[in-house]
Design a protein around this motif. Structure first.
Motif, PDB file in Angstrom:
ATOM      1  N   GLN A   1       0.992  -1.359   0.027  1.00  9.71           N
ATOM      2  CA  GLN A   1      -0.158  -0.414   0.341  1.00  9.71           C
ATOM      3  C   GLN A   1       0.721   1.303   0.537  1.00  9.71           C
ATOM      4  OE1 GLN A   1      -3.144  -0.156  -0.504  1.00  9.71           O
ATOM      5  NE2 GLN A   1      -2.792  -1.925  -0.349  1.00  9.71           N
ATOM      6  N   LEU A   2       2.042   1.196   0.633  1.00 11.21           N
ATOM      7  CA  LEU A   2       3.234   2.387   0.897  1.00 11.21           C
ATOM      8  C   LEU A   2       3.425   2.945  -0.343  1.00 11.21           C
ATOM      9  CD1 LEU A   2       3.883   4.389   2.666  1.00 11.21           C
ATOM     10  CD2 LEU A   2       5.690   3.043   3.385  1.00 11.21           C
ATOM     11  N   ALA A   3       3.899   1.689  -1.337  1.00 16.27           N
ATOM     12  CA  ALA A   3       4.045   1.630  -2.388  1.00 16.27           C
ATOM     13  C   ALA A   3       3.610   2.589  -3.198  1.00 16.27           C
ATOM     14  CB  ALA A   3       4.659   0.792  -3.353  1.00 16.27           C
ATOM     15  N   ASP A   4       2.322   2.896  -3.214  1.00 13.21           N
ATOM     16  CA  ASP A   4       1.409   3.184  -4.443  1.00 13.21           C
ATOM     17  C   ASP A   4       1.045   4.408  -3.571  1.00 13.21           C
ATOM     18  OD1 ASP A   4       0.320   0.619  -5.412  1.00 13.21           O
ATOM     19  OD2 ASP A   4      -1.498   0.302  -4.248  1.00 13.21           O
ATOM     20  N   GLU A   5       1.262   4.704  -2.852  1.00 13.08           N
ATOM     21  CA  GLU A   5       1.566   6.170  -2.128  1.00 13.08           C
ATOM     22  C   GLU A   5       2.157   7.471  -3.187  1.00 13.08           C
ATOM     23  OE1 GLU A   5       0.865   8.367   2.121  1.00 13.08           O
ATOM     24  OE2 GLU A   5       1.239   6.625   1.743  1.00 13.08           O
ATOM     25  N   PHE A   6       3.392   6.704  -3.797  1.00 14.03           N
ATOM     26  CA  PHE A   6       4.489   7.628  -4.373  1.00 14.03           C
ATOM     27  C   PHE A   6       3.767   7.955  -5.861  1.00 14.03           C
ATOM     28  CE2 PHE A   6       6.726   4.297  -1.528  1.00 14.03           C
ATOM     29  CZ  PHE A   6       6.916   5.814  -0.491  1.00 14.03           C
ATOM     30  N   ASP A   7       2.692   7.071  -6.127  1.00 18.28           N
ATOM     31  CA  ASP A   7       1.468   8.184  -7.533  1.00 18.28           C
ATOM     32  C   ASP A   7       0.817   8.527  -7.760  1.00 18.28           C
ATOM     33  OD1 ASP A   7       1.443   8.275 -10.223  1.00 18.28           O
ATOM     34  OD2 ASP A   7       1.183   5.615 -10.677  1.00 18.28           O
ATOM     35  N   PHE A   8       0.935  10.337  -7.513  1.00 16.82           N
ATOM     36  CA  PHE A   8       0.150  10.664  -7.464  1.00 16.82           C
ATOM     37  C   PHE A   8      -1.210  10.598  -8.580  1.00 16.82           C
ATOM     38  CE2 PHE A   8       2.539  14.240  -4.660  1.00 16.82           C
ATOM     39  CZ  PHE A   8       2.501  13.249  -3.529  1.00 16.82           C
ATOM     40  N   VAL A   9      -0.683   9.874  -9.618  1.00 19.18           N
ATOM     41  CA  VAL A   9      -1.652  10.210 -10.410  1.00 19.18           C
ATOM     42  C   VAL A   9      -2.433   8.780 -10.249  1.00 19.18           C
ATOM     43  CG1 VAL A   9      -1.938   9.208 -13.186  1.00 19.18           C
ATOM     44  CG2 VAL A   9      -0.535  10.608 -12.774  1.00 19.18           C
ATOM     45  N   ALA A  10      -2.634   7.855 -10.045  1.00 17.67           N
ATOM     46  CA  ALA A  10      -3.360   6.978  -9.331  1.00 17.67           C
ATOM     47  C   ALA A  10      -3.631   7.085  -8.334  1.00 17.67           C
ATOM     48  CB  ALA A  10      -2.099   5.978  -8.688  1.00 17.67           C
TER      49      ALA A  10
END
Length: 629
Positions: free
Chosen positions: A312-321
């Motif tokens: 979940q933390l890895a997804d937090e770095f993609d602001f497009v997502a």
């Protein structure tokens, strides 16, 4: 001197450090204590900011807006454009980045140093508690001393003050994922001593901000076209951030007419090289937890928990997502959403920069302080009315998201929940979201209905039915766990109104007799569901309101199960119901606006009456449910 483009290109060439450091020096006791915060599963933080949809949802509690009419007269100095650093005259800015250097990604050695520093602080803190317990036991059993409750409380207060100060200092030095752990502890006043929640509450809202020139450097490279100047996009851009968190920080700005302005927006900017630091920290925790998976001293398989948090933390770095998730959840909840959600600004979203809606307000963690500053009693009727509105709004929003679509906000904590100036509740930071399968949604719905329909907390048939559904979700228990353990965990997680759990289990998750101790492993895709439920349960404990998520979610759960088993109802009836609900919300919103304009003494009188009516309704509802059972 290096140009702006060269600075960012150099940063982009940096690669994250490998994740797999093996650190096995921590004891199981220290890991259990440290990881207990993560087991709460309620807040792994993100950037704080002041953003809200331009179409505020009409609120659902008539009297509660009076609290925020006093708060609404202004915002904290840190968030007000006039009291924070002044908005920059962009036409006079010069691209002077001679002294700006981007942080470098962490090396293996740096990650090991960070882990060693944290554990070198955590281990002595935990050891000091065991030492104090041994000392008190020795004084009682050997020396024959008999300490009063007041004397014992004073001793432990001093111990908590010392331990919390050391932990706060270590977290402040290391930052990264350890800040997120501090956010967990700070939000759980029902589990941790007040000294710890107070000392670590500073990490809920703001961290050390990035240099303003570095922020503009990232924004220019991410958003601007080659032929654009900064002022072509932003008429104003505040130098000081509204909030700074571990992953990003947020600035107030005003869009130019070319981008739909003039309109106030919030601009979220990611910290350079933060990804390797946070993922490195959690990799260290995984490395510690993996060889200890089978130890009886640990109440949970923390390796599984950390694996889910890492994903979940890895997804937090993609602001497009994040922008896509924000839109998806807002669209799913629709116009009747009980809380206010932000919307991204089309054309101004990249992986490192996100421009979205803005509105003034304060994070929940600062609400009590702001109320005092405005002369509102945090324990008065207006505050209590809002507490109920807050609890109901979050319960409804998360219940619908989890059960209806299975796609929900997975990072709720007091820094991401906002008290808006119009009396509404806002939810921000959609960097962490979760999608659960339709099968899991259906089983969760059955759990809610089974909990709501149970006749008694000790009825064998009810407990077996609830326990079987819990096992169907994929929860695994230890071999020596009693048969009632699955039902006890379900009731502990989804029904905070239960006074006595079956099997004699304690309600506190840190208790040696907690039902959590019976767990062998918890399904990874339900870890974040647990975070949302534990957050709401923690809020209800703080407000002193017995709160049953299963009872509140049961109508949605029944509707879901009926929809899957029956043909859809008449569309005409659905449309009429929607119109009726919309008119009702419009009327309540107009009433709240008029109520907010009343003099403070008059508002207070109305709030007292409204609170008594609300409490009476709650008692009647509770009695009705008890009679049905």
């Amino acid at each position: 001197a290096r140009s702006n483009d060269q600075l960012i290109e150099a940063h982009e060439r940096m690669t994250p450090a490998p994740r797999g450091l093996r650190v096995r020096t921590a004891s199981a006791t220290v890991l259990a204590t440290f990881s207990a915060a993560c087991t709460c599963m309620c807040q792994i933080g993100g950037a704080s900011g002041f953003f809200v949809s331009p179409h505020p949802a009409l609120s659902s509690s008539v009297a509660s807006s009076s609290l925020f009419s006093t708060v609404a007269d202004g915002v904290p100095p840190s968030s007000s454009p006039s009291s924070s650093a002044s908005s920059l005259d962009l036409s006079e800015l010069r691209s002077d980045y001679d002294e700006i250097e981007f942080p470098e990604a962490l090396s293996k050695v740096d990650r090991l140093k960070r882990a060693a520093k944290f554990w070198s602080t955590a281990v002595p803190i935990i050891a000091s508690y065991y030492g104090k317990m041994t000392e008190l036991s020795f004084r009682e059993t050997v020396l024959g001393e008999c300490l009063t409750e007041e004397e014992c409380a004073l001793i432990w207060d001093e111990q908590h003050i010392s331990g919390s100060a050391k932990l706060a200092e270590a977290v402040n030095d290391l930052k990264g994922f350890y800040v997120k752990t501090a956010q967990i502890i700070a939000s759980r006043g029902d589990l941790f001593p007040k000294q710890y929640t107070d000392s670590l509450s500073v990490f809920t809202d703001s961290m050390d901000p990035m240099d303003a020139r570095l922020v503009r450097s990232v924004v220019e490279r991410e958003l601007l076209h080659p032929d654009e100047a900064f002022e072509d996009v932003f008429l104003e851009f505040d130098d000081a951030p509204l909030g700074a968190a571990s992953v990003a920080q947020v600035h107030r700005a005003v869009l130019s007419p070319a981008y739909g302005g003039p309109r106030e927006v919030a601009v979220k900017v990611q910290r350079p090289s933060i990804e390797s630091k946070l993922l490195g920290d959690i990799a260290n925790l995984k490395a510690i937890a993996k060889p200890l998976r089978d130890l009886d001293a640990l109440p949970l398989d923390y390796y599984t928990v950390f694996c889910e948090l890492e994903r979940q933390l890895a997804d937090e770095f993609d602001f497009v997502a994040e922008a896509a998730s924000m839109t998806r959840i807002a669209d799913a909840l629709g116009d009747d959403c009980p809380i206010v959600l932000p919307r991204a600004t089309a054309g101004l979203v990249t992986r490192r920069v996100l421009v979205m809606d803005y509105l003034r307000g304060v994070p929940l963690s600062q609400a009590a302080e702001e109320m005092k500053r405005r002369g509102v009693d945090p324990d008065g009727p207006e505050a209590k009315l809002f507490g109920r509105k807050l609890l109901q709004g979050l319960t409804d929003a998360f219940g619908r998201s989890i059960l209806e679509t299975g796609f929900f906000h997975a990072d709720p904590h007091p820094g991401n929940i906002f008290v808006l100036d119009d009396g509404n509740v806002g939810l921000i930071d959609f960097g962490q979201v979760k999608q659960i399968s339709g099968r899991k949604r259906q089983t969760l719905a059955k759990v809610m209905v089974a909990l709501d329909d149970r006749r008694d907390d000790e009825d064998p048939d009810d407990l077996k039915r609830i326990g079987d559904l819990a096992l169907e979700l994929g929860v695994v228990f230890k071999e020596d766990a009693p048969p009632v353990a699955p039902a006890a965990v379900a009731m502990w997680l989804f029904d905070g109104s239960v006074e006595n759990l079956p099997g004699g289990y304690d309600k506190g998750e840190l208790s040696p007799n907690s039902p959590v101790k019976a767990l062998s492993s918890f399904p990874e895709d339900l870890v974040l569901v647990g975070r949302a439920t534990v957050l709401i349960k923690g809020l209800s404990n703080r407000l002193g309101i017995p709160w049953s998520l299963s009872r509140e979610w049961a109508p949605t759960a029944r509707a879901l199960l009926e929809t899957e088993n029956q043909p859809p109802k008449s569309q005409a009836r659905v449309r009429f119901k929607s119109v009726r609900e919309l008119v009702g919300k419009w009327a309540r919103g107009k009433t709240e606006q008029a109520f907010a304009k009343l003099p403070s003494p008059v508002r207070l009188r109305f709030a007292k009456v409204a609170l008594r009516l609300k409490e009476r309704q709650e008692r009647v509802k509770a009695q009705k449910n008890q009679n049905q059972n």
